[in-house]
Structures are given as C-alpha cells and as structure tokens.
Enzyme design. Structure first.
Site, short mmCIF file in Angstrom:
data_model
loop_
_atom_site.label_atom_id
_atom_site.label_comp_id
_atom_site.label_asym_id
_atom_site.label_seq_id
_atom_site.Cartn_x
_atom_site.Cartn_y
_atom_site.Cartn_z
CE1 TYR A 38 -4.40 -1.28 0.72
CE2 TYR A 38 -3.07 -3.06 1.60
CZ TYR A 38 -4.28 -2.58 1.14
OH TYR A 38 -5.37 -3.41 1.11
CE1 TYR B 14 -2.40 -6.72 3.69
CE2 TYR B 14 -3.19 -6.38 1.46
CZ TYR B 14 -3.38 -6.29 2.82
OH TYR B 14 -4.56 -5.77 3.31
NE ARG C 52 -6.97 -10.32 4.24
CZ ARG C 52 -7.86 -9.38 3.91
NH1 ARG C 52 -7.67 -8.12 4.22
NH2 ARG C 52 -8.98 -9.70 3.30
CG HIS D 3 -8.12 -7.47 -0.07
ND1 HIS D 3 -6.90 -8.03 0.27
CD2 HIS D 3 -8.19 -6.32 0.64
CE1 HIS D 3 -6.28 -7.27 1.15
NE2 HIS D 3 -7.04 -6.22 1.39
CG HIS E 232 -9.77 -2.31 1.64
ND1 HIS E 232 -10.01 -2.74 2.92
CD2 HIS E 232 -8.55 -2.78 1.31
CE1 HIS E 232 -8.96 -3.44 3.34
NE2 HIS E 232 -8.06 -3.48 2.37
FE LIG Z 1 -6.17 -4.58 2.53
#
Ligand SMILES: [Fe+3]
Lengths: 246, 194
Positions: A116, A155, A165, A168, A170
């Site tokens: 991110y 990640y 994870r 995906h 959000h």
């Molecule tokens: Fe996330």
C-alpha cells in the site's frame, strides 16, 4: 428519493425496525488468529434502539463534501502502474435490487506487489511511483461505477499468527440513509488464498461469502486491454419496516 | 426484477491502510461548508478512542451525522427538510492521531421532531471504523446538562441506566465537550445494532 420518504410516511418514525442480520451473512466480530479483533470488539451485546429520523436519514450528495477523484487508478502510458490492468464494474443496489444512483464510493487497494502507498505499510514489497491505489467516485444514474486499476497483489499480515491476505479491493459505500453505510472488501474469483483468508472466512455462510467475490467477465465478451470484473454491493435500508409492537 | 430480495453485503474491516487522503482537510469541521457558515452555536468536541485496557488507537475513522441547529436533517425523509439550514451539511469525518485523539468542530444540534409528536434530545450519531473492527460500530453522543436527555427514546435503551453516562459528552469549557470512545473493557461505551 422515494425510498426514504416511504420509510417514514405517515407513521411513527420511532417504531421502525430493520430485519435482523441472518446468521452467518456478516463476519463474526472476533476472529481467532486476528488478535486485534478481541481487543477492539465490545464485550457487551449491542443494544437494539428504535429507529428515528437520525438513522433513516443520512448524507446525500457527498461530492459536495468529499472531493471526487478520477476513476482511472491505473494511469496512462508512461505513467501507467505496473501490473495486470483490470476494470472493476461495481453495482450498488438496495435489498430489492434497485440501483442507488449518486452515492459516493471510495476504494483503496495494494499495488501489484502487495504494497500500500500508506505510511503504515512497512512491508518489504516495492512501491510503484505510478500507483496510489485509491479513488472516490459517485455512482451514475444506474447505480454503477467503473474503475480502471491494476490487480492488487497478495500481502502478508505481520504478527505471531502471520497469514496472507488474498488480492482484494476495499470499498466504502454510503447508500441513502445512515444505516446503509457499509465498508467491505471485494475478492477475486479462483484465488487459492481466498480459502485461507481469516477475513473472508469470518463470513461463515457460504452464499454470503460468495457475494464478496467478484465475477470474472469472459474475455471474449470484454475486448480491450483489461480483464473485467463485475461486483455488486447490496446496502441495507429499504427493508426498514414498521414494527408491530413499540 | 424487483421480486428477489438480497441480503446486505458482508462488512469488513477498513484495515490498517485506509488512505490518509480520505480524511480530507476540513472534513472534521461541520461549521463551514462551501465557504459559508452554519447557523447555531459552535461547539468543539474532542475525545480519545481506546481499545481494551485503555490503550489509545491510532488511525480510527469516525464519521458523524446530525441535525442542524433547528433539529432538521438535510434529507428528504425529514418532513421539515425544506427548512434545513442551506449552509449545514450535517456529516463529518475525523481520524485519530497517535494518542487516539480526535476533534470535531460542529454546531449544537437542535431537537429532532418525530412524527408521533415526541422530540429527541440533541444528539449526534457516530460510526466507528477501524482495523480489527470486522464490522462498524454505531453509537450516539448526547450533551451534558440537557434536560431532554431524560426522555430520549434511544438513550433510554441503555441499561443499566448507569451506562448512559458514557454516551453523554462532558462540558469541558465554554462551547467545548469531551467524548471518549472506549471500544472494549469494563467501562466500554454502549454501542447499538447497525
Ligand atoms: Fe487490505
């Protein structure tokens, strides 16, 4: 706008209720292996309250308060983000399938390497100078938005119970009343990490879990330079109904 | 295609990486909108969000929704909506800092009218979104010293009554209020079904 007016027309607004959540269709609040959930989830049961105008109204026209952005998250030519180009076709609907036009949708995601662009993400994976990974777009008259982005990478979640994870995206959506506010995550079909993800599997009802996974549009049906995924976000609110007692 | 009824989609945590850009500068100031000032008494609301054992939580997103100074919501479901303050949007967002602290600047909401003729006490609806919260948390803020608190239909749902104190923002100087949100623990804030 007729939906909200129906909610209170000629009735006692403090005697409305909404259908209880069907067991298993929402995530369990405490997730084993995700220790923060136990430290942040209230220990006492949530209280049932009468619904008044406060809950059956809510912010509309949020573009007047929050700056919308481009729906092109991937960027173009020399400034295009690295990764597999994808188009997300998101439909925002109420529980009866009616489109929610003009509602704000926020999205955010990791880059193709699973990182991110956020100061709290200290993962080793590289940043992509051409990818910020967020957008804020209002649905059109049909309740839809289309976002051009790249497929996010998986990640790892750090900590003693480290898990990965799956890719995906959000989404944060308002709908038309205070109680229709929802923050959710969209997953990609067929990813083997989906079956291991603690967050996706906190929704124990298999059908409800399947509704968190996008549909892949056949490539023959979606010519162009991107893979196309369709996803529907159903917000609550319309089924708010008067209670018989009060 | 109106026959099928589907369930609301599953919620999920906002995760640790909710974009900072989404907490727009000024989104915590409800008194100013499109360059104009809302009617009513300006108030500052400050507080802290903590998890179990009083540990402050950074990066929590709070959103609030409230009526204007006359108790009117800017929304067509409010029968009085056409008289709503044109310079008051009623919604705001703030995030907590490293000490778990947040700040809203707004106006004291008026009493909202219910169709059955009763009035709510002045209040602000609050939603809490945070990493580790699998679902949003809903609570309501009331104001210390307001006699209407005793008859509010939502505050009355909080039992035992001693727990109601946690929903009442405490006066903390002229036009200043303090409202702490304790997510978990013996002294936790009461939360409502969403
Ligand atoms: Fe996330």
């Amino acid at each position: 706008m007729s939906i909200q007016v129906d909610l209170v027309k000629g009735a006692k607004a403090d005697t409305y209720t909404i259908p209880p959540i069907v067991d298993g269709t929402q995530p369990t609040r405490i997730v084993e292996g995700y220790p923060q959930t136990a430290r942040r989830t209230p220990s006492r049961p949530l209280l049932r309250r009468p619904l008044t105008l406060s809950e059956l109204t809510g912010p509309l026209d949020l573009s007047g308060r929050l700056a919308a952005t481009s729906a092109d998250v991937a960027g173009q030519s020399a400034r295009r983000a690295l990764g597999q180009l994808i188009v997300l076709r998101l439909a925002v609907r109420d529980e009866d399938g009616s489109p929610i036009a003009g509602t704000m949708v926020e999205m955010w995601q990791a880059n193709a390497a699973g990182r991110y662009a956020h100061p709290n993400d200290s993962d080793h994976a590289p940043l992509d100078p051409h990818f910020q990974g967020n957008a804020r777009v209002q649905t059109d008259a049909s309740g839809n938005i289309e976002i051009r982005t790249i497929k996010p990478g998986a990640y790892p979640v750090p900590g003693p119970d480290r898990w990965w994870r799956p890719p995906h995206v959000h989404f944060s959506v308002w709908g038309k009343v205070w109680l229709s506010r929802v923050v959710t995550q969209m997953f990609f079909p067929g990813d083997p990490l989906n079956e291991q993800d603690l967050i996706l599997n906190a929704v124990v009802d298999a059908e409800a879990r399947a509704r968190l996974v996008a549909r892949s549009v056949p490539t023959q049906a979606a010519p162009g330079d991107a893979l196309v995924f369709e996803h529907t976000v159903v917000v609550r609110g319309k089924r708010a109904t008067p209670t018989e007692h009060a | 295609m109106m026959s099928a009824v589907s369930m609301p989609i599953g919620e999920a945590t906002i995760g640790p990486f909710f974009p900072g850009a989404y907490v727009d500068a000024g989104a915590n100031d409800l008194t100013r909108w499109q360059g104009r000032s809302a009617q009513g008494q300006l108030i500052d609301i400050r507080g802290r969000v903590t998890e179990d054992e009083g540990v402050p939580l950074q990066n929590v997103v709070l959103e609030i929704w409230q009526a204007d100074a006359n108790g009117i919501y800017r929304h067509p479901a409010d029968p009085r909506a056409k008289h709503a303050d044109a310079d008051f949007f009623g919604w705001g967002r703030a995030a907590t800092d490293a000490d778990g602290a947040f700040h809203f600047r707004t106006i004291m909401p008026g009493r909202t009218h219910l169709p059955n003729g009763t009035l709510r006490a002045p209040h602000i609806n609050v939603v809490v979104l945070a990493s580790g919260l699998m679902r949003q948390l809903q609570t309501v803020m009331f104001f210390e010293g307001n006699a209407a608190n005793a008859t509010d239909a939502v505050l009355a749902c909080v039992h035992p009554a001693a727990f109601q104190e946690a929903l009442i923002a405490k006066a903390d100087g002229p036009r200043k209020y303090r409202f702490d949100i304790r997510l978990c623990g013996a002294d936790e804030t009461p939360f409502f079904e969403d």
